[in-house]
Design an enzyme around this catalytic site. Structure first.
Site, PDB file in Angstrom:
ATOM      1  N   LYS A 182       8.502  -7.917   0.054  1.00 25.57           N
ATOM      2  CA  LYS A 182       8.302  -6.499  -0.284  1.00 25.57           C
ATOM      3  C   LYS A 182       9.461  -5.716   0.328  1.00 25.57           C
ATOM      4  O   LYS A 182       9.354  -5.179   1.433  1.00 25.57           O
ATOM      5  CB  LYS A 182       6.930  -6.056   0.251  1.00 25.57           C
ATOM      6  CG  LYS A 182       6.322  -4.895  -0.503  1.00 25.57           C
ATOM      7  CD  LYS A 182       4.875  -4.715  -0.120  1.00 25.57           C
ATOM      8  CE  LYS A 182       4.366  -3.324  -0.445  1.00 25.57           C
ATOM      9  NZ  LYS A 182       4.536  -2.877  -1.815  1.00 25.57           N
TER      10      LYS A 182
HETATM   11  N1  PMP Z   1       3.497  -5.858  -7.226  1.00 21.25           N
HETATM   12  C1  PMP Z   1       4.218  -4.881  -6.672  1.00 21.25           C
HETATM   13  C2  PMP Z   1       5.615  -4.678  -7.148  1.00 21.25           C
HETATM   14  C3  PMP Z   1       3.675  -4.065  -5.682  1.00 21.25           C
HETATM   15  O1  PMP Z   1       4.407  -3.074  -5.131  1.00 21.25           O
HETATM   16  C4  PMP Z   1       2.345  -4.265  -5.275  1.00 21.25           C
HETATM   17  C5  PMP Z   1       1.740  -3.370  -4.222  1.00 21.25           C
HETATM   18  N2  PMP Z   1       1.943  -3.853  -2.926  1.00 21.25           N
HETATM   19  C6  PMP Z   1       1.618  -5.293  -5.870  1.00 21.25           C
HETATM   20  C7  PMP Z   1       2.218  -6.084  -6.845  1.00 21.25           C
HETATM   21  C8  PMP Z   1       0.202  -5.586  -5.468  1.00 21.25           C
HETATM   22  O2  PMP Z   1       0.137  -6.169  -4.197  1.00 21.25           O
HETATM   23  P1  PMP Z   1      -1.098  -5.901  -3.234  1.00 21.25           P
HETATM   24  O3  PMP Z   1      -2.324  -6.207  -4.015  1.00 21.25           O
HETATM   25  O4  PMP Z   1      -0.901  -6.859  -2.116  1.00 21.25           O
HETATM   26  O5  PMP Z   1      -1.026  -4.492  -2.813  1.00 21.25           O
END
Ligand code: PMP
Length: 311
Positions: free
Chosen positions: A155
């Site tokens: 991320k």
């Molecule tokens: N894809 C992206 C690009 C994101 O930014 C997020 C948000 N964190 C997600 C998927 C979903 O991940 P999560 O369920 O862990 O928040």
């Protein structure tokens, strides 16, 4: 009350948690972060942090990919976060943003020989995508960043330029959210969400090798579908045309939770209203996150000491 932030080892007023304009991460996007939700349970007067450990495990994984060193262990990160929410006396749904970044004030594009800084702030957060009747998406003209460009499974702060371009294009064209494809044209994810299709009696979602962020909400939905609804999830590459012919579609994410998709590129999905499987998943998920389901209580970290019930 002025909110506090955790900033480089101390709890300080948010107004004092500032970075210099020369900061490496500000110039080059060299950081990684998390987004964590806290759910306020009014009956119990309790704040539940959703899957805190898993978020910090992913932060550490992101840091390894980027070459950042986190000054704290996962256990320490969890305790610091609970302490920050407690000190901020948060008593409404909230969002927690930990960020680990290249904090040196130097010019020069690289990842090595730089200082790594860590901070956390909190903010109130309600619905992220305001679409209680389901959202309308488009397939973006922007392609998702590739693992060999900016790894999407990490991320990375700088990687969110890709998401921001896609989201703005979608919204300025009258849609709620963008669905990005991979470089070879397969369905990848939303700008800040994973994507699921319901095809027959199965869930279908892109596999981790399709340049997705491997979402924590995604994993939770796969588990709920399997354990509560007896529905299995197939992780595979998905063609764009399958979006249009799916029975149901929804997005998952910490901010977006489970957001139903009722239209893609102006074509109605299924019957054009929120589908039955999406609704069932939403009901179980929202009970789980707010601490109304014993079955998923291990997903939650309570912030406040429970008040003893009146005798
Ligand atoms: N894809 C992206 C690009 C994101 O930014 C997020 C948000 N964190 C997600 C998927 C979903 O991940 P999560 O369920 O862990 O928040």
């Amino acid at each position: 009350m002025d909110p506090l932030a955790y900033f480089r080892g101390n709890f300080v007023p948010l107004a004092d948690a500032n970075v210099n304009i020369m900061t490496h991460a500000f110039n080059y996007g060299t950081g990684c972060f998390e987004g964590i939700r806290g759910y306020w349970n009014e009956e119990e007067r309790q704040m539940y942090l959703f899957r805190l450990r898993e978020h910090y495990q992913r932060l550490i994984a992101s840091s390894r990919i980027l070459g950042l060193t986190c000054p704290h262990s996962v256990d320490e990160l969890c305790s610091i976060t609970v302490e920050l929410v407690r000190r901020n006396e948060l008593r409404e749904d909230c969002y927690i943003r930990p960020i680990l970044y290249k904090g040196s004030s130097v010019v020069g594009v690289r990842m090595h020989n730089l200082d790594d800084h860590f901070a956390i702030f909190t903010t109130a957060l309600g619905k992220y995508i305001d679409a209680s009747e389901g959202c309308r998406c488009c397939v973006s003209s922007y392609r998702r960043i590739d693992d060999n460009a900016i790894p999407a499974r990490a991320k990375v702060t700088g990687g969110y330029v890709n998401s921001a371009l896609a989201k703005t294009e979608a919204q300025l064209n009258g849609f709620d959210e963008a669905i990005l494809l991979t470089h070879d044209g397969h369905v990848c994810e939303g700008s800040g969400e994973n994507i699921f299709l319901v095809i027959g009696n199965a869930l279908v979602t892109p596999s981790p090798s399709e340049n997705i962020l491997i979402g924590i909400t995604r994993a939770s939905v796969i588990q709920i579908a399997r354990d509560d609804l007896g529905i299995s999830t197939i992780e595979r590459s998905i063609d764009r045309s399958e979006l249009y012919s799916a029975d149901e579609c929804f997005l998952t994410g910490t901010a977006a939770e489970i957001t139903p998709v009722i239209e893609i590129d102006r074509r109605p999905i299924g019957t054009g209203v929120i589908g039955p499987i999406t609704r069932k998943l939403q009901t179980i998920f929202f009970d789980a996150v707010r601490g109304r389901s014993r079955k998923y209580s291990e997903w939650l970290t309570p912030v406040y000491t429970p008040v003893a019930a009146d005798r």
